[in-house]
Write an enzyme that holds these catalytic residues in place. Sequence first.
Site, short mmCIF file in Angstrom:
data_model
loop_
_atom_site.label_atom_id
_atom_site.label_comp_id
_atom_site.label_asym_id
_atom_site.label_seq_id
_atom_site.Cartn_x
_atom_site.Cartn_y
_atom_site.Cartn_z
N LYS A 11 0.82 -1.21 0.00
CA LYS A 11 0.00 0.00 0.00
C LYS A 11 0.86 1.27 0.00
O LYS A 11 2.06 1.22 0.33
CB LYS A 11 -0.91 -0.01 1.23
CG LYS A 11 -1.93 -1.15 1.24
CD LYS A 11 -2.83 -1.04 2.45
CE LYS A 11 -3.85 -2.16 2.48
NZ LYS A 11 -4.76 -2.03 3.64
N TYR A 51 -12.55 -1.62 -3.17
CA TYR A 51 -13.01 -1.86 -1.79
C TYR A 51 -14.53 -1.74 -1.67
O TYR A 51 -15.03 -1.49 -0.57
CB TYR A 51 -12.33 -0.87 -0.85
CG TYR A 51 -10.91 -1.25 -0.46
CD1 TYR A 51 -10.64 -2.42 0.26
CD2 TYR A 51 -9.83 -0.44 -0.78
CE1 TYR A 51 -9.36 -2.77 0.64
CE2 TYR A 51 -8.53 -0.78 -0.40
CZ TYR A 51 -8.31 -1.95 0.31
OH TYR A 51 -7.03 -2.29 0.70
N ASN A 114 -1.61 -0.24 7.26
CA ASN A 114 -1.15 -1.57 7.65
C ASN A 114 -0.30 -2.25 6.56
O ASN A 114 -0.15 -3.46 6.54
CB ASN A 114 -2.34 -2.45 8.08
CG ASN A 114 -3.33 -2.68 6.96
OD1 ASN A 114 -3.16 -2.17 5.85
ND2 ASN A 114 -4.37 -3.45 7.22
N HIS A 117 -2.11 -5.54 1.51
CA HIS A 117 -3.44 -6.11 1.34
C HIS A 117 -3.29 -7.51 0.75
O HIS A 117 -2.37 -7.76 -0.02
CB HIS A 117 -4.28 -5.25 0.38
CG HIS A 117 -5.56 -5.92 -0.01
ND1 HIS A 117 -6.70 -5.88 0.77
CD2 HIS A 117 -5.87 -6.70 -1.09
CE1 HIS A 117 -7.65 -6.59 0.18
NE2 HIS A 117 -7.17 -7.10 -0.94
N GLU A 128 -10.37 -9.61 -7.44
CA GLU A 128 -9.30 -8.62 -7.25
C GLU A 128 -8.20 -8.77 -8.31
O GLU A 128 -7.66 -7.77 -8.79
CB GLU A 128 -8.71 -8.77 -5.84
CG GLU A 128 -9.72 -8.35 -4.76
CD GLU A 128 -9.19 -8.48 -3.35
OE1 GLU A 128 -8.06 -8.99 -3.15
OE2 GLU A 128 -9.91 -8.06 -2.43
P1 CMP Z 1 -7.24 -4.47 3.97
O1 CMP Z 1 -6.81 -5.83 4.31
O2 CMP Z 1 -6.70 -3.83 2.74
O3 CMP Z 1 -8.85 -4.42 3.91
C1 CMP Z 1 -9.61 -3.28 4.20
C2 CMP Z 1 -8.78 -2.15 4.74
O4 CMP Z 1 -9.50 -1.13 5.42
C3 CMP Z 1 -7.83 -2.70 5.78
O5 CMP Z 1 -6.85 -3.50 5.20
C4 CMP Z 1 -7.34 -1.41 6.42
O6 CMP Z 1 -6.30 -0.79 5.69
C5 CMP Z 1 -8.58 -0.50 6.31
N1 CMP Z 1 -9.22 -0.23 7.58
C6 CMP Z 1 -9.29 0.97 8.19
N2 CMP Z 1 -9.96 0.91 9.32
C7 CMP Z 1 -10.38 -0.36 9.46
C8 CMP Z 1 -11.14 -1.05 10.45
N3 CMP Z 1 -11.62 -0.43 11.53
N4 CMP Z 1 -11.35 -2.37 10.27
C9 CMP Z 1 -10.87 -3.01 9.17
N5 CMP Z 1 -10.16 -2.38 8.20
C10 CMP Z 1 -9.90 -1.08 8.35
#
Ligand code: CMP
Length: 139
Positions: A11, A51, A114, A117, A128
């Site tokens: 990311k 998303y 984080n 993905h 995806e």
């Molecule tokens: P990802 O695995 O890419 O899937 C959805 C993304 O939403 C997640 O990683 C995070 O980067 C983002 N995100 C932000 N806030 C939340 C939350 N409270 N719970 C889950 N995903 C979140």
Amino acid sequence: MAIERTLAIIKPDAVGRGLTGEILSRIHAAKFHIIVIKTRRLTKKEAEGFYAVHRERPFFEELTAFMSTSKAVVMVLEAENAIAKWRDIMGATDPAKAAPGTIRKELGASIQYNCTHGSDAADTAAFEIGYFFSGSELV
Ligand code: CMP
């Protein structure tokens, strides 16, 4: 166990912090085959489409804004059990809850920032992968 493919994204937070090489070296160490890889700055609309499953969640606007701020690295990984394997290497979505040694535990800054993905199931992996890559890129 079956050979699978999954979509992985490094990311914009991780790319911006210079973590691309570190994350790719973990992918190589885990013996994934990288089928195709590209850098890409998503448009806001592309992030929203990617998303879409989260569109009712309170973090959707912030997430799609963040994902379209700057370049990401998007790739297709192949391995036995690739979907679960990549999710294990990433760790839990929230770095604070991720297991020791995982990417998100060691490198993630917050639940949003984080670093990576990964597809969460076979049907989402198919969606995806098709979202970013066409058939001739996947042979
Ligand atoms: P990802 O695995 O890419 O899937 C959805 C993304 O939403 C997640 O990683 C995070 O980067 C983002 N995100 C932000 N806030 C939340 C939350 N409270 N719970 C889950 N995903 C979140």
